[in-house]
Scaffold this motif. Structure first.
Motif, short mmCIF file in Angstrom:
data_model
loop_
_atom_site.label_atom_id
_atom_site.label_comp_id
_atom_site.label_asym_id
_atom_site.label_seq_id
_atom_site.Cartn_x
_atom_site.Cartn_y
_atom_site.Cartn_z
N ALA B 330 0.82 -1.21 0.00
CA ALA B 330 0.00 0.00 0.00
C ALA B 330 0.86 1.27 0.00
O ALA B 330 0.34 2.37 0.06
CB ALA B 330 -0.92 0.00 1.23
N GLY B 331 2.17 1.10 -0.05
CA GLY B 331 3.06 2.26 -0.12
C GLY B 331 3.18 3.03 1.17
O GLY B 331 3.58 4.20 1.17
N LEU B 332 2.88 2.39 2.31
CA LEU B 332 3.01 3.10 3.59
C LEU B 332 4.49 3.22 3.97
O LEU B 332 5.29 2.32 3.72
CB LEU B 332 2.25 2.36 4.69
CG LEU B 332 0.74 2.59 4.66
CD1 LEU B 332 0.03 1.57 5.55
CD2 LEU B 332 0.39 4.00 5.11
N ASP B 333 4.83 4.33 4.58
CA ASP B 333 6.20 4.63 4.95
C ASP B 333 6.21 5.02 6.43
O ASP B 333 5.62 6.02 6.83
CB ASP B 333 6.70 5.80 4.07
CG ASP B 333 8.13 6.21 4.41
OD1 ASP B 333 8.48 6.25 5.60
OD2 ASP B 333 8.87 6.53 3.46
N ILE B 334 6.86 4.20 7.25
CA ILE B 334 6.76 4.35 8.71
C ILE B 334 7.34 5.69 9.19
O ILE B 334 6.84 6.27 10.16
CB ILE B 334 7.38 3.13 9.44
CG1 ILE B 334 6.90 3.05 10.88
CG2 ILE B 334 8.90 3.14 9.35
CD1 ILE B 334 7.17 1.73 11.56
N VAL B 335 8.36 6.20 8.50
CA VAL B 335 8.93 7.49 8.90
C VAL B 335 7.93 8.62 8.59
O VAL B 335 7.71 9.51 9.41
CB VAL B 335 10.28 7.76 8.20
CG1 VAL B 335 10.85 9.10 8.63
CG2 VAL B 335 11.27 6.65 8.53
N ASP B 336 7.33 8.54 7.39
CA ASP B 336 6.31 9.54 7.07
C ASP B 336 5.16 9.48 8.07
O ASP B 336 4.62 10.50 8.48
CB ASP B 336 5.75 9.28 5.65
CG ASP B 336 6.73 9.67 4.56
OD1 ASP B 336 7.77 10.29 4.91
OD2 ASP B 336 6.48 9.35 3.39
N THR B 337 4.80 8.26 8.46
CA THR B 337 3.68 8.09 9.40
C THR B 337 3.97 8.75 10.74
O THR B 337 3.16 9.53 11.24
CB THR B 337 3.35 6.61 9.61
OG1 THR B 337 2.98 6.03 8.35
CG2 THR B 337 2.20 6.43 10.59
N VAL B 338 5.13 8.44 11.32
CA VAL B 338 5.43 9.04 12.63
C VAL B 338 5.56 10.56 12.52
O VAL B 338 5.09 11.30 13.38
CB VAL B 338 6.69 8.50 13.35
CG1 VAL B 338 6.41 7.22 14.05
CG2 VAL B 338 7.87 8.37 12.45
#
Lengths: 293, 354
Positions: B330-338
Motif C-alpha cells: 500500500a506504499g506506507l512509509d513508517i517514517v512519514d507516518t510518525v
C-alpha cells in the motif's frame, strides 16, 4: 568454539503434567477442574505461588489456554496439604476449552506457571474489602477471596458481590453459603435484569448499580474487581461517582496471551506486558496506560 | 581490547570463509537465488555475495528466531504423555555479511528473548552464533538508518565488521567472540594502516549523505504516547491492508504465535512468526478484541517501534533498514507516518493552547 549445551537453562515452554482429580460443573458451560501434579519433583518447584497469578493449561493435541489459579494450591480445602492441588475455572468457548471440557477424571493435561504478579494482599491487612466479580471474572478473584476468608481475622469487613447474566450463569453457587457463614463476610448475588427466575432470592440489577445500592463508604475500603471490559467500564464510573479513588481499586487485565513470559508480544498494553507486569493492576495504574485493552 | 584490523583482498576473504566452513561452522551469507538476494547457509565460499547491490529480501533474524520451530514435542501413549525438548543447535553459526541495521536488529531480539525468563532455544543459537557485519558501500532508496540513530558503518550488534573500501575489505575485530573466529588464517593477512580510519569516515559520510530522510527525534516518543487517541490515526492508517509483510521482513519484530500440531499419537508445541497487524492477534475467546480495527493495529506497530519505552533514552525498536517501506503493497512509509502523526498531535496541542 564450544557449542552451547543442549538446554543450559530450563525450557519454560515445557509444561508439567497434571492429572484431573475431580471436576465440578458450575454452569452448563463453566467447569472447575481440580488437578494434581503427576511427578513429585514438579510439586516442589511449584512452591512459590501467590493469589492472582495465572497458568497456561495444555490439552495435548489442542493447545494451551490461560486461566487464573482459582484456589490456594497448598490449602485446597482450607486445610494444609502435603501436595499442591490446583483448581481452575473455565468456560468452554474455544477450541482448547471445548477439548478440555471433553476430558474426564484421571486424564493428563499440562500446566506451566504460575505467571504474573499477584494481588497485594499484605497491603489490605486491617481494611474493609469488597470483591466484585462479573460472570467468570469471579474465577480470577477466588484465590484472593479464599485466602482472605481463611485469614478473616486479619482483615475488616468483607463484601463479596457475585454477578451473572442469569441465574443459570452464576458460578460458585455451591460454595457461596460457606463464604457467607464466616463472621464478617457478606455475600451479595445479583443477576442482570431479565436473568432472574421465579424463585430467585438474590438481587436483580447490573453489577455497578447493585454496588451503588450497597452504599459502601469509600473510607479506606479496597475494591477488588474482575469482569468483562464493559462491566469494568461502568463499575469505574460508579466508583468515581461514589468517591472511591483510583488507588483503592484493584483489578486484573485479561488480554489474549500465549507465552506467559513477556516474549510473544500479544498482551501488550502500551509498554505494559500483561503476562509479565500484570495481570493485577490498580485502577490508578490502568489510567496511566493507553486505552488498548 | 586493542582493536585488531586487517586489509583483505577478495581471495583472502573467500579463503577465510572457506576456513570457517572447514572448521565446521554453518556460515550464513547473502547469496542470489532466482534474482533475489537471500541469507542462506553456504555450501561453498564461492556462492557468497561479497559486494551485494541492495540488501537481502529478508533480514537474518530467522537464523536465530526461525519462522517456525517446535518448542517441545510429545507422544501420547494410552492416557500417558511423554514430553521431550527439541534438538539444540548442532553446529556453531556465523552470520556473515549482515548489514549494520540488521546487526542492530539482532540486539532488539536479544532484549526480548534474553531478558527476564530466557528463551532457551534462542539463547542456545545466539550463544553459538558470531556476527560478521558488512558496512554499506551504498544506501538503498528505502534506507533510513541515520534517521533512527544508526549508521551505514554502525558497529552495534557486530562481533566483527567488514568495511568495503577501494583498497579492499577492512576487517575489524569488535568483540572477544569475534576474536575467537580465527584459526591461523590471519597469519598471512596484512595489518591495516592507522590512516585507514579516514577512509572509513569518508565512506560513512558518503553513504549517510545518500539517505535523505529527516531524523525521528527521541522526544517524539512521548508526543506519540500522549496522542494515542488522536483522530489522525484513522487517516494515517487507512491505507494499511493488514497483510503484515512489514513485520515479517522486519529485523526487530519478534512477535510469535504458539499452536499445537498433532495427530492421535504425537505432536509438538509449534512457535511461528506472528504480527500485531493481524486482526486475530489480540482477539479474545469471548469475542472481545482490544484492537478490532486496522487503524488500532497499525498504530500499535508504529508506536511499539517508536514509543512505549521504559526509559526516555532507550533506542527505537526500528533500525531503519527500510524493508517495510520498500515492500508495503500500500506504499506506507513508517517514517512519514510518525512524522505526520507527531505534526498532527502537536498541531492540536497548539490549537488547544491558543
Amino acid at each position: 568454539m564450544p557449542l552451547a549445551e543442549a538446554f543450559p537453562i530450563p525450557n519454560p515452554y515445557q509444561p508439567s503434567l497434571m492429572r484431573i482429580d475431580d471436576f465440578f460443573d458450575e454452569t452448563s458451560d463453566v467447569r472447575t477442574l481440580r488437578l494434581r501434579f503427576v511427578d513429585g519433583d514438579e510439586e516442589r518447584e511449584f512452591s512459590g505461588w501467590e493469589p492472582g497469578q495465572f497458568g497456561q493449561f495444555t490439552v495435548f493435541g489442542a493447545g494451551e489456554s490461560v486461566f487464573a489459579l482459582a484456589n490456594q494450591p497448598w490449602r485446597p480445602n482450607g486445610n494444609s496439604e502435603d501436595t499442591p492441588i490446583i483448581e481452575c475455572t473455565f468456560r468452554a468457548i474455544g477450541k482448547v476449552t471445548h477439548a478440555l471440557r471433553d476430558m474426564s477424571e484421571g486424564q493428563v493435561i499440562g500446566f506451566r506457571g504460575p505467571y504474573g504478579n499477584h494481588f497485594p494482599i499484605d497491603d489490605w491487612l486491617g481494611k474493609d474489602l469488597v470483591f466484585i466479580g462479573g460472570g467468570i471474572g469471579m474465577a480470577a478473584l477466588r484465590s484472593a477471596l479464599l485466602d482472605v476468608i481463611d485469614r478473616k481475622q486479619e482483615f475488616g469487613d468483607v463484601v463479596i458481590l457475585n454477578g451473572a447474566r442469569s441465574v443459570a450463569d452464576m458460578v460458585y453457587t455451591e460454595e457461596m453459603p460457606r463464604w457467607q457463614d464466616v463472621d464478617g463476610v457478606r455475600v451479595v448475588r445479583t443477576v442482570d435484569p431479565g436473568g432472574e427466575t421465579e424463585d430467585w432470592d438474590g438481587e436483580v440489577g447490573l453489577l455497578p448499580n447493585v454496588f451503588e445500592g450497597l452504599n459502601l463508604e469509600p473510607d479506606g475500603r479496597i475494591v477488588v474487581a474482575c469482569g468483562p471490559p464493559i462491566m469494568l467500564h461502568y463499575l469505574f464510573l460508579s466508583l468515581g461517582k461514589t468517591g472511591y479513588s483510583p488507588e483503592q481499586v484493584v483489578t486484573t487485565l485479561e488480554n489474549k496471551m500465549k507465552c506467559g513470559i513477556g516474549h510473544c508480544g500479544r498482551c501488550y498494553v502500551g509498554p505494559f506486558s500483561v503476562c509479565r507486569d500484570g495481570p493485577v493492576v490498580t485502577w490508578a495504574e490502568l489510567n496511566e496506560l493507553p486505552k488498548d485493552y | 581490547m586493542d582493536r585488531t584490523q586487517w586489509l583483505l583482498t577478495e581471495s583472502q576473504l573467500r579463503e577465510w570463509v572457506r576456513s570457517l566452513l572447514d572448521a565446521g561452522n554453518s556460515v550464513v551469507a547473502p547469496v542470489e537465488e532466482d534474482g533475489v538476494l537471500l541469507f542462506r547457509p553456504l555450501t561453498s565460499e564461492e556462492r557468497a555475495i561479497l559486494a551485494p547491490s541492495g540488501k537481502t529480501r529478508w533480514s537474518p533474524k530467522e537464523f536465530l528466531f526461525p519462522r517456525s520451530e517446535p518448542l517441545y514435542r510429545y507422544t501420547l501413549d494410552g492416557g500417558e504423555v511423554e514430553i521431550e525438548n527439541p534438538p539444540a543447535p548442532q553446529r556453531p553459526q556465523v552470520l556473515f555479511g549482515v548489514r549494520s541495521c540488521d546487526a542492530g536488529g539482532l540486539l532488539r531480539l536479544d532484549e526480548i528473548f534474553l531478558s527476564g525468563t530466557k528463551d532457551p532455544l534462542y539463547a542456545a543459537r545466539r550463544e553459538s552464533t558470531t556476527v560478521v557485519s558488512m558496512a554499506c558501500a551504498a544506501a538503498d532508496p528505502e534506507c533510513f538508518c541515520t534517521a533512527v540513530g544508526g549508521s551505514p558503518v554502525g558497529e552495534e550488534g557486530s562481533d566483527l565488521q567488514l568495511v568495503p573500501l577501494e583498497e579492499g575489505w577492512l576487517l575489524r575485530v569488535l568483540t572477544e567472540k569475534g576474536e575467537a573466529l580465527f584459526g591461523d588464517v590471519d597469519e598471512r593477512w596484512q595489518d591495516a594502516p592507522a590512516a585507514i580510519a579516514k577512509e572509513v569516515e569518508k565512506l560513512e559520510r558518503r553513504v549517510a549523505g545518500q539517505i535523505e530522510r529527516s531524523p525521528v527525534k527521541q522526544e517524539w516518543s512521548k508526543t506519540l504516547e500522549d496522542g494515542f487517541e488522536h483522530e489522525a490515526w484513522d487517516r494515517l492508517a487507512q491505507h494499511c491492508l493488514g497483510c503484515s509483510v512489514c513485520a515479517y521482513v522486519c529485523p526487530s519484530c519478534s512477535c510469535f504465535d504458539m499452536n499445537h500440531e498433532a495427530n492421535a499419537w504425537c505432536g509438538e508445541q509449534c512457535r511461528s512468526w506472528d504480527a500485531c497487524t493481524f486482526a486475530i492477534f489480540t482477539h479474545h475467546a469471548s469475542g472481545h478484541n482490544p484492537r478490532s480495527t486496522h487503524q488500532e493495529r497499525y498504530r500499535q506497530r508504529v508506536l511499539h517501534k517508536f514509543a512505549f519505552k521504559a526509559e526516555d533514552d532507550e533506542p527505537f525498536r526500528c533500525v531503519g533498514c527500510g524493508r517495510c517501506v520498500a515492500l508495503c503493497p500500500a506504499g506506507l512509509d513508517i517514517v512519514d507516518t510518525v512524522t505526520a502523526a507527531v505534526a498532527a498531535i502537536r498541531e492540536e496541542g497548539a490549537d488547544a493552547a491558543r
